[in-house]
Design a protein around this motif. Structure first.
Motif, PDB file in Angstrom:
ATOM      1  N   GLN A  96       0.837  -1.203   0.000  1.00 10.36           N
ATOM      2  CA  GLN A  96       0.000   0.000   0.000  1.00 10.36           C
ATOM      3  C   GLN A  96       0.878   1.260   0.000  1.00 10.36           C
ATOM      4  O   GLN A  96       1.901   1.315   0.696  1.00 10.36           O
ATOM      5  N   ARG A  97       0.488   2.260  -0.774  1.00 11.02           N
ATOM      6  CA  ARG A  97       1.210   3.529  -0.792  1.00 11.02           C
ATOM      7  C   ARG A  97       0.865   4.354   0.440  1.00 11.02           C
ATOM      8  O   ARG A  97      -0.273   4.347   0.905  1.00 11.02           O
ATOM      9  N   ASN A  98       1.862   5.070   0.956  1.00 11.17           N
ATOM     10  CA  ASN A  98       1.653   5.962   2.096  1.00 11.17           C
ATOM     11  C   ASN A  98       1.477   7.378   1.541  1.00 11.17           C
ATOM     12  O   ASN A  98       2.432   8.136   1.364  1.00 11.17           O
ATOM     13  N   LEU A  99       0.224   7.710   1.256  1.00 16.37           N
ATOM     14  CA  LEU A  99      -0.071   9.014   0.649  1.00 16.37           C
ATOM     15  C   LEU A  99       0.215  10.164   1.605  1.00 16.37           C
ATOM     16  O   LEU A  99       0.541  11.283   1.167  1.00 16.37           O
ATOM     17  N   LEU A 100       0.095   9.916   2.912  1.00 16.17           N
ATOM     18  CA  LEU A 100       0.365  10.980   3.883  1.00 16.17           C
ATOM     19  C   LEU A 100       1.827  11.405   3.815  1.00 16.17           C
ATOM     20  O   LEU A 100       2.142  12.603   3.771  1.00 16.17           O
ATOM     21  N   VAL A 101       2.737  10.431   3.804  1.00 17.80           N
ATOM     22  CA  VAL A 101       4.161  10.761   3.722  1.00 17.80           C
ATOM     23  C   VAL A 101       4.466  11.469   2.393  1.00 17.80           C
ATOM     24  O   VAL A 101       5.243  12.436   2.352  1.00 17.80           O
ATOM     25  N   GLU A 102       3.846  11.034   1.306  1.00 17.73           N
ATOM     26  CA  GLU A 102       4.067  11.689   0.019  1.00 17.73           C
ATOM     27  C   GLU A 102       3.600  13.141   0.046  1.00 17.73           C
ATOM     28  O   GLU A 102       4.269  14.031  -0.503  1.00 17.73           O
ATOM     29  N   ASN A 103       2.463  13.397   0.705  1.00 24.95           N
ATOM     30  CA  ASN A 103       1.979  14.785   0.814  1.00 24.95           C
ATOM     31  C   ASN A 103       2.919  15.627   1.664  1.00 24.95           C
ATOM     32  O   ASN A 103       3.176  16.800   1.354  1.00 24.95           O
ATOM     33  N   ILE A 104       3.437  15.050   2.748  1.00 22.58           N
ATOM     34  CA  ILE A 104       4.376  15.797   3.607  1.00 22.58           C
ATOM     35  C   ILE A 104       5.645  16.132   2.830  1.00 22.58           C
ATOM     36  O   ILE A 104       6.210  17.225   2.958  1.00 22.58           O
ATOM     37  N   ILE A 105       6.104  15.197   1.999  1.00 24.07           N
ATOM     38  CA  ILE A 105       7.288  15.453   1.181  1.00 24.07           C
ATOM     39  C   ILE A 105       7.039  16.623   0.227  1.00 24.07           C
ATOM     40  O   ILE A 105       7.893  17.504   0.065  1.00 24.07           O
ATOM     41  N   ASP A 106       5.855  16.645  -0.388  1.00 24.76           N
ATOM     42  CA  ASP A 106       5.527  17.747  -1.299  1.00 24.76           C
ATOM     43  C   ASP A 106       5.534  19.080  -0.558  1.00 24.76           C
ATOM     44  O   ASP A 106       6.082  20.081  -1.060  1.00 24.76           O
ATOM     45  N   MET A 180       4.020  13.775  15.743  1.00 17.88           N
ATOM     46  CA  MET A 180       2.997  12.992  16.452  1.00 17.88           C
ATOM     47  C   MET A 180       1.868  12.587  15.520  1.00 17.88           C
ATOM     48  O   MET A 180       1.338  11.467  15.596  1.00 17.88           O
ATOM     49  N   LEU A 181       1.494  13.512  14.611  1.00 18.04           N
ATOM     50  CA  LEU A 181       0.424  13.198  13.667  1.00 18.04           C
ATOM     51  C   LEU A 181       0.841  12.063  12.739  1.00 18.04           C
ATOM     52  O   LEU A 181       0.052  11.152  12.449  1.00 18.04           O
ATOM     53  N   VAL A 182       2.096  12.124  12.266  1.00 16.71           N
ATOM     54  CA  VAL A 182       2.590  11.056  11.399  1.00 16.71           C
ATOM     55  C   VAL A 182       2.595   9.732  12.145  1.00 16.71           C
ATOM     56  O   VAL A 182       2.175   8.692  11.621  1.00 16.71           O
ATOM     57  N   ALA A 183       3.099   9.769  13.410  1.00 20.32           N
ATOM     58  CA  ALA A 183       3.114   8.540  14.202  1.00 20.32           C
ATOM     59  C   ALA A 183       1.694   8.027  14.454  1.00 20.32           C
ATOM     60  O   ALA A 183       1.423   6.825  14.390  1.00 20.32           O
ATOM     61  N   VAL A 188      -2.880   4.433  13.080  1.00 16.23           N
ATOM     62  CA  VAL A 188      -4.198   4.249  12.459  1.00 16.23           C
ATOM     63  C   VAL A 188      -4.094   3.321  11.251  1.00 16.23           C
ATOM     64  O   VAL A 188      -4.943   2.451  11.039  1.00 16.23           O
ATOM     65  N   GLN A 189      -3.008   3.506  10.470  1.00  9.87           N
ATOM     66  CA  GLN A 189      -2.813   2.631   9.317  1.00  9.87           C
ATOM     67  C   GLN A 189      -2.640   1.179   9.748  1.00  9.87           C
ATOM     68  O   GLN A 189      -3.142   0.252   9.106  1.00  9.87           O
ATOM     69  N   ALA A 190      -1.939   0.981  10.881  1.00  9.56           N
ATOM     70  CA  ALA A 190      -1.766  -0.377  11.399  1.00  9.56           C
ATOM     71  C   ALA A 190      -3.107  -0.970  11.810  1.00  9.56           C
ATOM     72  O   ALA A 190      -3.388  -2.148  11.557  1.00  9.56           O
ATOM     73  N   MET A 195      -7.766  -4.465  10.732  1.00 11.36           N
ATOM     74  CA  MET A 195      -9.193  -4.645  10.468  1.00 11.36           C
ATOM     75  C   MET A 195      -9.437  -5.238   9.085  1.00 11.36           C
ATOM     76  O   MET A 195     -10.373  -6.021   8.889  1.00 11.36           O
ATOM     77  N   GLU A 196      -8.605  -4.862   8.120  1.00 19.50           N
ATOM     78  CA  GLU A 196      -8.724  -5.485   6.796  1.00 19.50           C
ATOM     79  C   GLU A 196      -8.430  -6.978   6.877  1.00 19.50           C
ATOM     80  O   GLU A 196      -9.077  -7.795   6.216  1.00 19.50           O
ATOM     81  N   GLU A 197      -7.433  -7.335   7.705  1.00 18.56           N
ATOM     82  CA  GLU A 197      -7.146  -8.757   7.908  1.00 18.56           C
ATOM     83  C   GLU A 197      -8.321  -9.452   8.587  1.00 18.56           C
ATOM     84  O   GLU A 197      -8.638 -10.604   8.272  1.00 18.56           O
ATOM     85  N   VAL A 198      -8.974  -8.740   9.540  1.00 15.62           N
ATOM     86  CA  VAL A 198     -10.151  -9.313  10.197  1.00 15.62           C
ATOM     87  C   VAL A 198     -11.259  -9.552   9.173  1.00 15.62           C
ATOM     88  O   VAL A 198     -11.933 -10.588   9.190  1.00 15.62           O
ATOM     89  N   CYS A 199     -11.461  -8.581   8.276  1.00  9.81           N
ATOM     90  CA  CYS A 199     -12.482  -8.749   7.223  1.00  9.81           C
ATOM     91  C   CYS A 199     -12.179  -9.964   6.361  1.00  9.81           C
ATOM     92  O   CYS A 199     -13.075 -10.752   6.040  1.00  9.81           O
ATOM     93  N   GLN A 200     -10.903 -10.111   5.994  1.00 13.70           N
ATOM     94  CA  GLN A 200     -10.524 -11.262   5.175  1.00 13.70           C
ATOM     95  C   GLN A 200     -10.751 -12.568   5.924  1.00 13.70           C
ATOM     96  O   GLN A 200     -11.231 -13.557   5.356  1.00 13.70           O
TER      97      GLN A 200
END
Length: 364
Positions: A96-106, A180-183, A188-190, A195-200
């Motif tokens: 999965q791509r980490n769009l948050l980190v990409e936005n912070i880089i921009d 702190m927000l990134v952490a 949250v991503q974890a 939860m996605e694993e639970v769904c599967q």
């Protein structure tokens, strides 16, 4: 306190920017992340190109993306924590791509691209004292102001602090908040991943239980079909036995009728004989045959109700009612696994419910 807007603030906090930049360094190439950035299951980030290089080094035989051959995935270890990362057939392109980190880089690159000289040269000027620079911060009113406002103006009774001090403090607070927000977003991503694993897992377990449920009801249907066949065979046997007996009686009565009819015909022909002597030669024998024929006792006819087959009726109301009570048993999860293995090994065997069903049916 009002002041003129339209000027850039003082020189940015280089220490805060350096701290943020350190958080955006890829542990493989030791440079700032290059997009796309992928997040590993252990919540560490890598450039997808770097992740692919590590993956290819760990799996030299794995087919690259775009190959016509079908691969089964591979694995490699996170360079930060050594956690083993297992990939599917898509390889690193399945991460999965980490769009948050990409936005912070921009955002970081945009802030870093601003000219430093223009930041250093431009200042905010006080609106009340047009010749005075904004150089202090009013802690009471929480606004920047100038020295004259502190001495003569609206902030003379307020507590103030040097502008660079407050600037560094708030930049540091913002930088800490971003970290702190990134952490927090990583956590949250974890949670989302879990939860996605639970769904599967829910989908897998539901599919497994549906298959097991179908197998059990198919077994019930097989037991019912087998029992129906047995009862139909018993009914067919009884039918054949009764038909054979009745048809045997029909043949016996038919033979007697045929013999009697021939004897009657012979007797009538003898009575028509005009010569008495010739008649008397045959009459005695015919009289004895007629007497004997009239005294013959035929086999008894079928008793009343012999044709009835009502004794082969089957009562299924209690069985149907029992089947309607079949329900899920959450406490029997372990037994279901054992029974599933048994069903796979011998689908023809009847379970406890089928045995009760087989034993409860009978002839009435």
């Amino acid at each position: 306190m009002n002041f003129t807007v339209g000027f850039k603030p003082l020189l940015g906090d280089a220490h805060s920017m350096d701290s943020l930049e350190k958080q955006l360094i890829c542990p493989i190439c030791l440079e700032m992340f290059s997009k796309p950035v992928v997040i590993l299951p252990c919540q560490h980030n890598l450039c997808r190109k770097c992740a692919n290089d590590v993956f290819q080094a760990s799996n030299p035989l794995w087919q690259s993306r775009g190959s016509t051959a079908v691969s089964s995935g591979g694995r490699f270890r996170c360079p930060s924590c050594r956690h083993e990362v297992v990939l599917d057939r898509h390889g690193v392109y399945g991460l999965q791509r980490n769009l948050l980190v990409e936005n912070i880089i921009d955002i970081y690159k945009q802030e870093s691209s601003r000219p430093l000289h223009s930041k250093a040269e431009q200042h905010l000027m006080c609106e009340e004292h047009e010749e005075e620079k904004i150089n202090i911060y009013c802690l009471s009113c929480e606004v920047p102001t100038c020295s004259l406002c502190k001495v003569f103006g609206a902030h003379k009774d307020c507590e103030v602090a040097p502008l660079p001090t407050i600037y560094k403090r708030q930049k540091s607070e913002l930088s800490d908040g971003i970290a702190m927000l990134v952490a927090g977003n990583d956590r949250v991503q974890a949670v989302i991943t879990q939860m996605e694993e639970v769904c599967q897992t829910i989908e897998d377990n539901s599919r497994r239980q549906k298959q097991l449920l179908n197998q059990r009801f198919e077994t019930l249907c097989a037991v019912l079909e087998e029992r129906k066949g047995e009862l139909l065979q018993a009914l067919a046997r009884e039918q054949e036995e009764k038909l054979q007996r009745v048809r045997g009686l029909i043949r016996q009565y038919g033979d007697h009728l045929e013999a009697s009819s021939k004897l009657v015909e012979s007797a009538i022909q003898s009575m028509e004989e005009p010569q008495m002597a010739l008649y008397l030669q045959q009459a005695k024998e015919l009289i004895n045959k007629v007497g004997t024929m009239s005294k013959v006792e035929l086999a008894g006819r079928p008793e009343p109700g012999y044709e009835s087959m009502e004794q082969f009726s089957v009562s299924v109301e209690h069985v149907a009612e029992m089947l309607r009570t079949i329900d899920f048993q959450p406490g029997a999860a372990g037994e279901e696994e054992d029974e599933e293995v048994a069903l796979d090994g011998d689908e023809g065997s009847a379970g406890p419910e089928e045995e009760r069903l087989d034993g409860s049916e009978g002839l009435h």
